[in-house]
Design a protein around this motif. Sequence first.
Motif, PDB file in Angstrom:
ATOM      1  N   CYS A  72      -6.947   7.287 -15.781  1.00  0.00           N
ATOM      2  CA  CYS A  72      -6.850   7.753 -14.385  1.00  0.00           C
ATOM      3  C   CYS A  72      -8.143   7.471 -13.618  1.00  0.00           C
ATOM      4  O   CYS A  72      -8.548   8.247 -12.744  1.00  0.00           O
ATOM      5  CB  CYS A  72      -6.534   9.248 -14.327  1.00  0.00           C
ATOM      6  N   GLU A  73      -8.795   6.346 -13.942  1.00  0.00           N
ATOM      7  CA  GLU A  73     -10.095   6.052 -13.342  1.00  0.00           C
ATOM      8  C   GLU A  73     -10.009   5.317 -12.005  1.00  0.00           C
ATOM      9  O   GLU A  73     -10.998   5.241 -11.276  1.00  0.00           O
ATOM     10  CB  GLU A  73     -10.949   5.222 -14.314  1.00  0.00           C
ATOM     11  N   PHE A  74      -8.836   4.787 -11.661  1.00  0.00           N
ATOM     12  CA  PHE A  74      -8.702   4.029 -10.418  1.00  0.00           C
ATOM     13  C   PHE A  74      -8.181   4.931  -9.300  1.00  0.00           C
ATOM     14  O   PHE A  74      -7.148   5.587  -9.442  1.00  0.00           O
ATOM     15  CB  PHE A  74      -7.764   2.840 -10.617  1.00  0.00           C
ATOM     16  N   ASP A  75      -8.921   4.913  -8.183  1.00  0.00           N
ATOM     17  CA  ASP A  75      -8.601   5.769  -7.038  1.00  0.00           C
ATOM     18  C   ASP A  75      -7.930   4.926  -5.960  1.00  0.00           C
ATOM     19  O   ASP A  75      -8.542   4.013  -5.397  1.00  0.00           O
ATOM     20  CB  ASP A  75      -9.891   6.400  -6.499  1.00  0.00           C
ATOM     21  N   TYR A  76      -6.670   5.216  -5.662  1.00  0.00           N
ATOM     22  CA  TYR A  76      -5.928   4.471  -4.648  1.00  0.00           C
ATOM     23  C   TYR A  76      -5.731   5.281  -3.368  1.00  0.00           C
ATOM     24  O   TYR A  76      -4.930   4.914  -2.516  1.00  0.00           O
ATOM     25  CB  TYR A  76      -4.562   4.044  -5.206  1.00  0.00           C
ATOM     26  N   ARG A  77      -6.460   6.357  -3.201  1.00  0.00           N
ATOM     27  CA  ARG A  77      -6.335   7.156  -1.982  1.00  0.00           C
ATOM     28  C   ARG A  77      -6.970   6.416  -0.800  1.00  0.00           C
ATOM     29  O   ARG A  77      -8.031   5.798  -0.953  1.00  0.00           O
ATOM     30  CB  ARG A  77      -7.032   8.501  -2.152  1.00  0.00           C
ATOM     31  N   PRO A  78      -6.373   6.471   0.372  1.00  0.00           N
ATOM     32  CA  PRO A  78      -7.026   5.873   1.547  1.00  0.00           C
ATOM     33  C   PRO A  78      -8.366   6.550   1.844  1.00  0.00           C
ATOM     34  O   PRO A  78      -9.340   5.889   2.194  1.00  0.00           O
ATOM     35  CB  PRO A  78      -6.014   6.102   2.674  1.00  0.00           C
ATOM     36  N   CYS A  79      -8.422   7.869   1.735  1.00  0.00           N
ATOM     37  CA  CYS A  79      -9.652   8.618   1.988  1.00  0.00           C
ATOM     38  C   CYS A  79     -10.369   8.887   0.669  1.00  0.00           C
ATOM     39  O   CYS A  79      -9.993   9.794  -0.085  1.00  0.00           O
ATOM     40  CB  CYS A  79      -9.346   9.937   2.703  1.00  0.00           C
ATOM     41  N   GLN A  92      -6.350  10.593   6.928  1.00  0.00           N
ATOM     42  CA  GLN A  92      -5.394   9.609   6.434  1.00  0.00           C
ATOM     43  C   GLN A  92      -4.299   9.407   7.472  1.00  0.00           C
ATOM     44  O   GLN A  92      -3.662  10.347   7.927  1.00  0.00           O
ATOM     45  CB  GLN A  92      -4.792  10.076   5.107  1.00  0.00           C
ATOM     46  N   THR A  93      -4.078   8.144   7.861  1.00  0.00           N
ATOM     47  CA  THR A  93      -3.072   7.833   8.875  1.00  0.00           C
ATOM     48  C   THR A  93      -1.803   7.241   8.279  1.00  0.00           C
ATOM     49  O   THR A  93      -0.769   7.205   8.943  1.00  0.00           O
ATOM     50  CB  THR A  93      -3.662   6.854   9.904  1.00  0.00           C
ATOM     51  N   SER A  94      -1.878   6.734   7.047  1.00  0.00           N
ATOM     52  CA  SER A  94      -0.694   6.234   6.340  1.00  0.00           C
ATOM     53  C   SER A  94      -1.022   6.209   4.853  1.00  0.00           C
ATOM     54  O   SER A  94      -2.078   6.692   4.434  1.00  0.00           O
ATOM     55  CB  SER A  94      -0.297   4.840   6.847  1.00  0.00           C
ATOM     56  N   ASN A  95      -0.134   5.631   4.063  1.00  0.00           N
ATOM     57  CA  ASN A  95      -0.384   5.568   2.621  1.00  0.00           C
ATOM     58  C   ASN A  95      -1.547   4.654   2.264  1.00  0.00           C
ATOM     59  O   ASN A  95      -2.061   4.713   1.141  1.00  0.00           O
ATOM     60  CB  ASN A  95       0.875   5.093   1.887  1.00  0.00           C
ATOM     61  N   SER A  96      -1.959   3.810   3.221  1.00  0.00           N
ATOM     62  CA  SER A  96      -3.024   2.855   2.907  1.00  0.00           C
ATOM     63  C   SER A  96      -4.108   2.770   3.981  1.00  0.00           C
ATOM     64  O   SER A  96      -5.042   1.987   3.847  1.00  0.00           O
ATOM     65  CB  SER A  96      -2.427   1.461   2.695  1.00  0.00           C
TER      66      SER A  96
END
Length: 222
Positions: A72-79, A92-96
Amino acid sequence: SIFLYILFESLSKGFKPIPCIDSTMIGTYCDIPNSLCAMIEPCQNNGSCVDDQTQTLGYYRLCSPDFNGANCEFDYRPCKPLSCLNHGTCNQTSNSTFNCACNDGWQGKNCQSMINFCDNITCKNNGVCRPLLLNYTCECLINNYYGRHCEGVSMKIVIYRVVSTSFAYLGILAIVCIAMFVIIMDILKYCFGIGPTREDLESIRRKKTREKTKISCNATID
């Protein structure tokens, strides 16, 4: 001694730890969890580790939303923690995608740039404007100037300017006086026939006439 003999006999028979009552614990004092997940804690970012001997690693992970990877080391959160710098707030304005609400004095997509308050500011007497957070300052390059915009002048410079101006005025006044004198002399000479050397010239002329007359008389007598 008897003590050393007993110690030797005990060691020669080998160390046999007492089995723990709780099968989930191991160790001499039964204080170590008998779980790979508990011992190595591999999952990051609040992920959950589940022991499973059927897995290659001996466990599998349950990652939080927007995280992935073997641990779980990769962070895909926009923020992300460093999406907005200088204490800016990430929205955050969208999923990306996201945008940053910057604190006062900062600007840019990631609030990475300090607002330049030196725009439209002029520092006098060759001073240099230095931007500060929510402010600016004028750096006076010469110690003889001071003030918010280097507009203040030290007494040394004031005296120097007064003296320089005075000499300049005296020079101009002297030139004007000489010019006026020449003009007046020309007016007296050409308009009124009066010249400062008229009497001297007349005296010289009479003297030369007398000398010529004297020479003529002497020649006649001879």
